[in-house]
Design an enzyme around this catalytic site. Sequence first.
Site, PDB file in Angstrom:
ATOM      1  N   HIS A 119      59.297 -12.990 105.873  1.00 53.79           N
ATOM      2  CA  HIS A 119      57.957 -12.992 105.280  1.00 53.79           C
ATOM      3  C   HIS A 119      57.395 -14.392 105.129  1.00 53.79           C
ATOM      4  O   HIS A 119      56.454 -14.606 104.376  1.00 53.79           O
ATOM      5  CB  HIS A 119      57.984 -12.274 103.916  1.00 53.79           C
ATOM      6  CG  HIS A 119      58.185 -10.805 104.056  1.00 53.79           C
ATOM      7  ND1 HIS A 119      58.482  -9.978 103.004  1.00 53.79           N
ATOM      8  CD2 HIS A 119      58.154  -9.995 105.150  1.00 53.79           C
ATOM      9  CE1 HIS A 119      58.603  -8.730 103.443  1.00 53.79           C
ATOM     10  NE2 HIS A 119      58.421  -8.721 104.736  1.00 53.79           N
ATOM     11  N   GLN A 128      63.494 -11.280 102.841  1.00 54.54           N
ATOM     12  CA  GLN A 128      62.078 -11.010 102.579  1.00 54.54           C
ATOM     13  C   GLN A 128      61.538 -12.060 101.604  1.00 54.54           C
ATOM     14  O   GLN A 128      60.336 -12.138 101.374  1.00 54.54           O
ATOM     15  CB  GLN A 128      61.897  -9.618 101.961  1.00 54.54           C
ATOM     16  CG  GLN A 128      62.395  -8.481 102.831  1.00 54.54           C
ATOM     17  CD  GLN A 128      62.372  -7.175 102.072  1.00 54.54           C
ATOM     18  OE1 GLN A 128      61.357  -6.457 102.065  1.00 54.54           O
ATOM     19  NE2 GLN A 128      63.464  -6.856 101.406  1.00 54.54           N
ATOM     20  N   CYS A 157      40.662 -28.839 112.111  1.00 58.37           N
ATOM     21  CA  CYS A 157      39.440 -28.102 112.482  1.00 58.37           C
ATOM     22  C   CYS A 157      38.479 -27.947 111.321  1.00 58.37           C
ATOM     23  O   CYS A 157      37.412 -27.364 111.457  1.00 58.37           O
ATOM     24  CB  CYS A 157      39.822 -26.705 113.021  1.00 58.37           C
ATOM     25  SG  CYS A 157      40.289 -25.540 111.709  1.00 58.37           S
TER      26      CYS A 157
HETATM   27  P1  OAD Z   1      60.827  -5.716  94.833  1.00 52.98           P
HETATM   28  O1  OAD Z   1      60.369  -6.362  93.576  1.00 52.98           O
HETATM   29  O2  OAD Z   1      59.998  -4.623  95.446  1.00 52.98           O
HETATM   30  O3  OAD Z   1      62.269  -5.074  94.607  1.00 52.98           O
HETATM   31  C1  OAD Z   1      63.265  -5.814  93.967  1.00 52.98           C
HETATM   32  C2  OAD Z   1      64.449  -4.885  93.815  1.00 52.98           C
HETATM   33  O4  OAD Z   1      65.533  -5.625  93.285  1.00 52.98           O
HETATM   34  C3  OAD Z   1      64.167  -3.743  92.845  1.00 52.98           C
HETATM   35  O5  OAD Z   1      64.655  -2.538  93.419  1.00 52.98           O
HETATM   36  C4  OAD Z   1      64.979  -4.116  91.602  1.00 52.98           C
HETATM   37  O6  OAD Z   1      65.527  -2.943  91.000  1.00 52.98           O
HETATM   38  C5  OAD Z   1      66.087  -4.941  92.198  1.00 52.98           C
HETATM   39  N1  OAD Z   1      66.613  -5.991  91.316  1.00 52.98           N
HETATM   40  C6  OAD Z   1      65.963  -6.685  90.358  1.00 52.98           C
HETATM   41  N2  OAD Z   1      66.787  -7.622  89.825  1.00 52.98           N
HETATM   42  C7  OAD Z   1      67.972  -7.513  90.495  1.00 52.98           C
HETATM   43  C8  OAD Z   1      69.213  -8.203  90.425  1.00 52.98           C
HETATM   44  N3  OAD Z   1      69.416  -9.209  89.548  1.00 52.98           N
HETATM   45  N4  OAD Z   1      70.205  -7.811  91.260  1.00 52.98           N
HETATM   46  C9  OAD Z   1      70.025  -6.802  92.147  1.00 52.98           C
HETATM   47  N5  OAD Z   1      68.872  -6.106  92.261  1.00 52.98           N
HETATM   48  C10 OAD Z   1      67.862  -6.468  91.444  1.00 52.98           C
HETATM   49  O7  OAD Z   1      61.061  -6.867  95.891  1.00 52.98           O
HETATM   50  P2  OAD Z   1      61.242  -6.692  97.443  1.00 52.98           P
HETATM   51  O8  OAD Z   1      61.975  -5.430  97.780  1.00 52.98           O
HETATM   52  O9  OAD Z   1      61.809  -7.967  97.927  1.00 52.98           O
HETATM   53  O10 OAD Z   1      56.184  -9.191 100.370  1.00 52.98           O
HETATM   54  O11 OAD Z   1      59.706  -6.574  97.943  1.00 52.98           O
HETATM   55  C11 OAD Z   1      59.475  -6.576  99.327  1.00 52.98           C
HETATM   56  C12 OAD Z   1      58.205  -7.328  99.588  1.00 52.98           C
HETATM   57  O12 OAD Z   1      57.142  -6.822  98.789  1.00 52.98           O
HETATM   58  C13 OAD Z   1      58.279  -8.800  99.256  1.00 52.98           C
HETATM   59  O13 OAD Z   1      58.825  -9.551 100.316  1.00 52.98           O
HETATM   60  C14 OAD Z   1      56.811  -9.141  99.075  1.00 52.98           C
HETATM   61  C15 OAD Z   1      56.375  -7.955  98.283  1.00 52.98           C
HETATM   62  O14 OAD Z   1      55.052  -7.738  98.403  1.00 52.98           O
HETATM   63  C16 OAD Z   1      55.539 -10.393 100.695  1.00 52.98           C
HETATM   64  O15 OAD Z   1      55.619 -11.398 100.007  1.00 52.98           O
HETATM   65  C17 OAD Z   1      54.768 -10.323 101.949  1.00 52.98           C
END
Ligand code: OAD
Length: 243
Positions: free
Chosen positions: A114, A96, A147
């Site tokens: 993404h 993602q 464009c």
């Molecule tokens: P999030 O910020 O929602 O979640 C990150 C997760 O990683 C959280 O559950 C944290 O607890 C965990 N975390 C943080 N540091 C960590 C580490 N060092 N090791 C392991 N876990 C850790 O990010 P995503 O789940 O990636 O969309 O969010 C999904 C999407 O929402 C992203 O792709 C983005 C955002 O809007 C777009 O850019 C379109």
Amino acid sequence: MEQLVLDSRTRLLVLTGAGVSAESGVPTFRGMNGLWENHPVEAVASPEGFQADPALVWRFYSQRRTGAADVKPNPGHDALVRWEAHLGDRFLLATQNVDGLHARAGSQRVVDMHGNLFRTKCADCRREPFDDTSVHPSGTVPKCDSCGGRLRPDIVWFGEMLASADLERIGEFVSRKDGTRLVFLAAGTSGAVWPAAGLVDEVRTVGAETWLVNSESAANTERFQHFVQGLSGQVLPTLAKLV
Ligand code: OAD
């Protein structure tokens, strides 16, 4: 710690989220409690946000390009490269993240679900997206030289569909019938954004073994058979037994 066995009978699908890049210094989304300069990220990273204020959106992504330009992969990214080298075409990484760190670490079998922060496309014509590291901090909106329309980051925004080719590639890997057993491991993702958050349910329909590596319990933790709480940069390098 429980061990993930990666042997010749294993097919491994990995899903990564912002948590995997956190130890490289890339801020997570929920870590910013979903805000950027007091704007909800969903309001900036969306077609509506771009329509309303493309200059603001370019300021947001220019900041992220600047922030991501000089960060380095961490041991979590490197572990995934080793797993891919061990498994070959029985490995697929769906990310993602748009920071390009998996590619920088050496991962090759990657689906950028993404999009990619360092790629730009035109919001108003169908020209091919192109590699682009340019930043527009003053909030100017770069124009398409085909464009004259507005250029935009080649990112899948909230409310937008993922590329069908990407979804097909993941679907083919999940449903592949080659005598191997499917293992699914999600790392560093809050399980808050679909369709990535639904992958665990999709793989369970084909009997996959499921793992979550996350620093805290996620929205869909109970959907995983194994939950290893910890930092991905510390857990991933020793989690798998490569047989
Ligand atoms: P999030 O910020 O929602 O979640 C990150 C997760 O990683 C959280 O559950 C944290 O607890 C965990 N975390 C943080 N540091 C960590 C580490 N060092 N090791 C392991 N876990 C850790 O990010 P995503 O789940 O990636 O969309 O969010 C999904 C999407 O929402 C992203 O792709 C983005 C955002 O809007 C777009 O850019 C379109």
